[in-house]
Enzyme design. Structure first.
Site, PDB file in Angstrom:
ATOM      1  N   LYS A  30       0.829  -1.215   0.000  1.00 15.02           N
ATOM      2  CA  LYS A  30       0.000   0.000   0.000  1.00 15.02           C
ATOM      3  C   LYS A  30       0.864   1.265   0.000  1.00 15.02           C
ATOM      4  CE  LYS A  30      -1.648   1.579   4.134  1.00 15.02           C
ATOM      5  NZ  LYS A  30      -1.414   2.984   4.436  1.00 15.02           N
ATOM      6  N   ASN A  31       1.873   1.283   0.884  1.00 18.40           N
ATOM      7  CA  ASN A  31       2.630   2.532   1.043  1.00 18.40           C
ATOM      8  C   ASN A  31       3.638   2.773  -0.081  1.00 18.40           C
ATOM      9  OD1 ASN A  31       1.132   3.077   3.256  1.00 18.40           O
ATOM     10  ND2 ASN A  31       2.694   2.494   4.758  1.00 18.40           N
ATOM     11  N   ARG A  68      -4.467  10.639   4.769  1.00 17.68           N
ATOM     12  CA  ARG A  68      -3.393  11.592   4.978  1.00 17.68           C
ATOM     13  C   ARG A  68      -2.323  11.518   3.883  1.00 17.68           C
ATOM     14  NH1 ARG A  68       0.863  12.786   6.923  1.00 17.68           N
ATOM     15  NH2 ARG A  68       1.030  14.716   8.113  1.00 17.68           N
ATOM     16  N   CYS A 102      -3.937  12.741  13.216  1.00 22.69           N
ATOM     17  CA  CYS A 102      -4.753  11.539  13.154  1.00 22.69           C
ATOM     18  C   CYS A 102      -4.596  10.765  14.448  1.00 22.69           C
ATOM     19  CB  CYS A 102      -4.447  10.700  11.925  1.00 22.69           C
ATOM     20  SG  CYS A 102      -2.922   9.798  12.031  1.00 22.69           S
ATOM     21  N   ARG A 112       0.722  14.624  13.001  1.00 20.13           N
ATOM     22  CA  ARG A 112       1.404  14.259  11.754  1.00 20.13           C
ATOM     23  C   ARG A 112       1.762  15.551  11.015  1.00 20.13           C
ATOM     24  NH1 ARG A 112      -0.563   9.027   9.861  1.00 20.13           N
ATOM     25  NH2 ARG A 112       1.106   9.166   8.333  1.00 20.13           N
ATOM     26  N   PRO A 113       2.848  16.221  11.464  1.00 20.89           N
ATOM     27  CA  PRO A 113       3.215  17.496  10.843  1.00 20.89           C
ATOM     28  C   PRO A 113       3.684  17.323   9.390  1.00 20.89           C
ATOM     29  CG  PRO A 113       4.943  16.771  12.338  1.00 20.89           C
ATOM     30  CD  PRO A 113       3.817  15.792  12.473  1.00 20.89           C
ATOM     31  N   ILE A 114       3.725  18.432   8.645  1.00 26.54           N
ATOM     32  CA  ILE A 114       4.250  18.327   7.274  1.00 26.54           C
ATOM     33  C   ILE A 114       5.353  19.367   7.031  1.00 26.54           C
ATOM     34  CG2 ILE A 114       2.175  17.292   6.228  1.00 26.54           C
ATOM     35  CD1 ILE A 114       1.721  20.137   5.042  1.00 26.54           C
ATOM     36  N   ASP A 162       5.019   0.555  11.985  1.00 30.54           N
ATOM     37  CA  ASP A 162       3.798  -0.072  11.472  1.00 30.54           C
ATOM     38  C   ASP A 162       3.650  -1.531  11.907  1.00 30.54           C
ATOM     39  OD1 ASP A 162       3.179   2.308  10.309  1.00 30.54           O
ATOM     40  OD2 ASP A 162       3.698   1.721   8.264  1.00 30.54           O
ATOM     41  N   ILE A 202       8.825   6.747  16.687  1.00 30.35           N
ATOM     42  CA  ILE A 202       8.372   7.456  15.481  1.00 30.35           C
ATOM     43  C   ILE A 202       7.097   8.238  15.799  1.00 30.35           C
ATOM     44  CG2 ILE A 202       7.702   7.232  13.036  1.00 30.35           C
ATOM     45  CD1 ILE A 202      10.532   6.233  13.468  1.00 30.35           C
ATOM     46  N   ARG A 230      -8.422  -0.515   4.769  1.00 27.72           N
ATOM     47  CA  ARG A 230      -7.515   0.465   4.166  1.00 27.72           C
ATOM     48  C   ARG A 230      -6.173  -0.183   3.830  1.00 27.72           C
ATOM     49  NH1 ARG A 230      -6.074   4.955   7.756  1.00 27.72           N
ATOM     50  NH2 ARG A 230      -4.708   5.207   5.993  1.00 27.72           N
TER      51      ARG A 230
HETATM   52  C1  EPZ Z   1       4.633   6.793   6.159  1.00 25.99           C
HETATM   53  O1  EPZ Z   1       3.941   7.926   6.643  1.00 25.99           O
HETATM   54  C2  EPZ Z   1       3.617   5.676   6.102  1.00 25.99           C
HETATM   55  N1  EPZ Z   1       2.520   6.065   5.223  1.00 25.99           N
HETATM   56  C3  EPZ Z   1       3.106   5.349   7.501  1.00 25.99           C
HETATM   57  O2  EPZ Z   1       2.260   4.232   7.381  1.00 25.99           O
HETATM   58  C4  EPZ Z   1       4.297   4.995   8.401  1.00 25.99           C
HETATM   59  O3  EPZ Z   1       3.833   4.784   9.730  1.00 25.99           O
HETATM   60  C5  EPZ Z   1       5.327   6.132   8.386  1.00 25.99           C
HETATM   61  O4  EPZ Z   1       5.712   6.421   7.007  1.00 25.99           O
HETATM   62  C6  EPZ Z   1       6.597   5.822   9.170  1.00 25.99           C
HETATM   63  O5  EPZ Z   1       7.207   4.687   8.631  1.00 25.99           O
HETATM   64  C7  EPZ Z   1       2.682   6.014   3.904  1.00 25.99           C
HETATM   65  O6  EPZ Z   1       3.738   5.688   3.383  1.00 25.99           O
HETATM   66  C8  EPZ Z   1       1.509   6.318   3.068  1.00 25.99           C
HETATM   67  P1  EPZ Z   1       6.921   9.975   8.097  1.00 25.99           P
HETATM   68  P2  EPZ Z   1       4.623   9.375   6.595  1.00 25.99           P
HETATM   69  O7  EPZ Z   1       6.871  11.311   7.449  1.00 25.99           O
HETATM   70  O8  EPZ Z   1       5.522   9.471   5.439  1.00 25.99           O
HETATM   71  C9  EPZ Z   1       7.666  13.077  11.564  1.00 25.99           C
HETATM   72  C10 EPZ Z   1       0.399   2.841   7.954  1.00 25.99           C
HETATM   73  O9  EPZ Z   1      -0.187   2.322   8.929  1.00 25.99           O
HETATM   74  N2  EPZ Z   1       7.457  14.110  10.556  1.00 25.99           N
HETATM   75  O10 EPZ Z   1       7.997   9.038   7.659  1.00 25.99           O
HETATM   76  O11 EPZ Z   1       3.559  10.377   6.747  1.00 25.99           O
HETATM   77  C11 EPZ Z   1       6.399  12.274  11.844  1.00 25.99           C
HETATM   78  O12 EPZ Z   1       5.549  12.936  12.744  1.00 25.99           O
HETATM   79  C12 EPZ Z   1       1.066   4.145   8.114  1.00 25.99           C
HETATM   80  O13 EPZ Z   1       0.440   2.322   6.826  1.00 25.99           O
HETATM   81  C13 EPZ Z   1       7.775  15.408  10.847  1.00 25.99           C
HETATM   82  O14 EPZ Z   1       8.208  15.737  11.958  1.00 25.99           O
HETATM   83  O15 EPZ Z   1       5.487   9.308   7.913  1.00 25.99           O
HETATM   84  C14 EPZ Z   1       6.985  10.992  12.390  1.00 25.99           C
HETATM   85  O16 EPZ Z   1       7.344  11.177  13.730  1.00 25.99           O
HETATM   86  C15 EPZ Z   1       0.528   5.120   9.043  1.00 25.99           C
HETATM   87  N3  EPZ Z   1       7.571  16.356   9.887  1.00 25.99           N
HETATM   88  C16 EPZ Z   1       8.271  10.833  11.560  1.00 25.99           C
HETATM   89  O17 EPZ Z   1       8.565  12.135  11.060  1.00 25.99           O
HETATM   90  C17 EPZ Z   1       7.110  16.060   8.657  1.00 25.99           C
HETATM   91  O18 EPZ Z   1       6.973  16.965   7.817  1.00 25.99           O
HETATM   92  C18 EPZ Z   1       8.164   9.883  10.408  1.00 25.99           C
HETATM   93  O19 EPZ Z   1       6.975  10.147   9.658  1.00 25.99           O
HETATM   94  C19 EPZ Z   1       6.807  14.713   8.357  1.00 25.99           C
HETATM   95  C20 EPZ Z   1       6.998  13.762   9.322  1.00 25.99           C
END
Ligand code: EPZ
Length: 423
Positions: free
Chosen positions: A22-23, A92, A116, A121-123, A309, A331, A401
């Site tokens: 999926k991811n 998201r 969520c 979940r900051p960006i 995950d 994480i 999902r």
């Molecule tokens: C991906 O989410 C996955 N989703 C998530 O899968 C997974 O849990 C996550 O990576 C971590 O492995 C998809 O690929 C669609 P991150 P993503 O940005 O990319 C922080 C599932 O169940 N962060 O790697 O959104 C964040 O808060 C899920 O399938 C910032 O600080 O996750 C976290 O602590 C849910 N600023 C860490 O980084 C940002 O701008 C890693 O998150 C972005 C993230």
């Protein structure tokens, strides 16, 4: 709404085919927006998140056709660049259209995804990456408004408070493929899903070096063409079935899982005493319970560390493993909503900050439980498989999902599980 009903206590045995990841599919489908030509993407699982992503693409005016697990994306001449709230709010990961839209249309408006159930979940890292490439970005009325007219290559460090970011790396890398100049992303995520996306982009004609490392170097090109790609198997789905073998004292062969994508999980489970080997014929994996398992401490980390995950599902196994284990989440420090539901089934788990202290109990007992997110739902299913009596996992739209045909696959392995309408 549907629920999953499980009569626990059966040993799971047999083989299961793991679906496409999926991811990996989500950013790969978004990447198809970088070209005007047709892309054909194979091994797409039939999941609710996939349907949402296809809706988003159609919303931009892109033609999409689905034939079983193959999706054909025809972006030719699409002009729209707005991803609205009603679509983004249901998933998201829709934020991964931001980079491709910006590179291709030189503008994008994507609804701000918000938090969520697994925590904030900051960006900020997505925005940092795109700003480093010269994009002008504002957040207004709940939307990320991005202008890419002055974009060019740049250098950016994408390490955040919790390590690298999967989708921020994806967004920045996708945007960099189509703009003038060279981009260097330091502290890039190197999860197998990012690598699969990179391989797809390279097939489209992108010039990317450092694949599967923390430093990506992208030389922008004028145009990308369509490509054909088969998505990697889902390592999280595979890991969940390995845990199903462990928790039910069973013996499951995962036909097409890639062991190299699951090194941390395999290492911990082998140390715990589970027998995990390459499947006969050299493809896939066989997970076999041979002896009583030992408790294990784990800490979630970016790849190749133990995946967040898999944290909830691993906790279900530790909940019935004699002894004490400590599960630390680095994480998403708030991703522990499943603890209270597991405790309703008789587990003994205490939350201390971002660590769960799990005291293994002899038995769990079936109960009605409420799934709160995708992986927490999978953890409750695993608990239900080993519990005495009947477990009703409510709100399984979360499971839909991310786990294709879950009750069918579990039934084939011998589980007594079925879907019912919630009253
Ligand atoms: C991906 O989410 C996955 N989703 C998530 O899968 C997974 O849990 C996550 O990576 C971590 O492995 C998809 O690929 C669609 P991150 P993503 O940005 O990319 C922080 C599932 O169940 N962060 O790697 O959104 C964040 O808060 C899920 O399938 C910032 O600080 O996750 C976290 O602590 C849910 N600023 C860490 O980084 C940002 O701008 C890693 O998150 C972005 C993230």
């Amino acid at each position: 709404m549907d629920k999953l009903v499980i009569e626990g206590g059966r040993k799971l045995e047999g083989s299961v085919t793991i679906s496409g990841a999926k991811n990996a599919c989500l950013p790969i489908l978004a990447a198809a927006l970088l070209s005007d030509e047709r892309s054909v993407i194979k091994n797409i699982p039939n999941l609710r998140d996939m349907a949402t992503m296809l809706k988003i693409l159609k919303n931009f005016g892109v033609r999409v056709a689905q034939d079983g697990s193959t999706v054909t994306v025809e972006p030719h001449g699409y002009k729209k660049y707005i991803a609205p709230y009603d679509l983004v709010s249901t998933m998201r990961a829709s934020v991964c259209v931001l980079g491709p839209l910006l590179a291709k249309q030189r503008r994008a408006q994507v609804s701000f995804p918000g938090g969520c159930i697994i925590g904030p979940r900051p960006i900020d890292l997505h925005i940092k990456g795109l700003k480093a490439l010269g994009a002008d970005i504002k957040v207004e009325r709940g939307y990320i408004l991005a202008d890419g007219k002055k974009m060019r290559g740049g250098n950016v460090y994408l390490g955040g408070h919790f390590g690298s970011s999967v989708l921020a790396t994806a967004n920045t890398m996708m945007a960099a493929t189509l703009i003038n100049g060279t981009t260097v992303i330091e502290s890039a995520a190197c999860e197998p899903e990012v690598v699969d996306l990179t391989n797809f982009l390279i097939k489209m004609g992108a010039r990317i070096k450092g694949v599967a490392t923390h430093t990506l170097v992208i030389e922008g090109v004028k145009k990308l063409h369509g490509a054909e790609h088969s998505v990697i198997p889902d390592r999280i789905e595979a890991g969940t079935y390995i845990l199903a073998a462990a928790v039910t004292r069973g013996d499951i062969t995962l036909k097409n899982a890639i062991p190299e994508h699951m090194v941390a999980l395999i290492d911990k489970l082998s140390e715990a005493g589970l027998d995990i080997k390459t499947a006969p014929g050299g493809k896939g994996l066989r997970a076999r319970w041979m002896r009583k398992l030992r408790p294990m401490d784990i800490t979630t980390l970016p790849y190749p560390g133990f995946p967040t995950d898999m944290q909830a599902q691993f906790m279900s196994l530790m909940a019935v493993t004699d002894g004490i284990s400590v599960i630390t989440e680095k994480i998403y420090p708030e991703r522990f909503i499943h603890i209270s539901e597991l405790n309703r089934m008789g587990s003994d788990i205490l939350l201390e900050g971002a660590s769960a202290i799990v005291k293994g109990v002899k038995n769990l007992s079936g109960a009605p439980v409420m799934a709160s997110d995708l992986r927490a739902s999978a953890a409750l299913v695993l608990a239900g498989l080993v519990a005495k009596g009947r477990t009703d996992v409510q709100r399984i739209y979360h499971l839909d999902r991310g786990y294709e045909k879950i009750e069918e696959k579990l039934r084939k392995l011998g589980a007594n599980v079925w879907r019912e309408k919630e009253k």
